[in-house]
Scaffold this motif. Sequence first.
Motif: not given
Length: 138
Positions: A4, A44, A57, A60-61, A64-65, A68
């Motif tokens: 992301i 993303s 963010k 939250e990330s 999940d990723f 970053i």
Amino acid sequence: MKLIIINGPNLNLLGSREPDIYGKGNFEEFFENLQAIYSDVELSYFQSNVEGEIINKLQESDNDFDGIILNAAAYTHTSVGIGDAVKAIVTPVVEVHISNIHAREDFRHKSFIAPNAKGIIVGFGLQGYSLAIQSFLK
Ligand code: DQA
């Protein structure tokens, strides 16, 4: 690979904002090109002018990723909160700046993100985001 890109304040104005420093390219178009070039990467994109939204963010990330890519823009130089968020999460963060912040005003030389970033890419224009993606692919 899931990555992301998180962009901070005023980066929604890329293309029209100080084009001599940040270039004439619009980020949304550039992002579509990135998606086409790195079609194997699930990319993303999130942009906010609000410090707390960037912190949310980042949290939250986390997990999940795989990585970053963060250009916190002016908050880089001021935000203990964003720096703490980068420290708190496990997902590696690569810090990107379009301009060479070390060749600009003194206040841009300080980064609250750098001490906890996996790496830093500055001064290569929008291509810096592409270099950051490549750093995760290696
Ligand atoms: C920036 C550099 C910051 O100093 C500035 O506040 C920005 C953009 C860059 O990408 O060069 O908004 O992060």
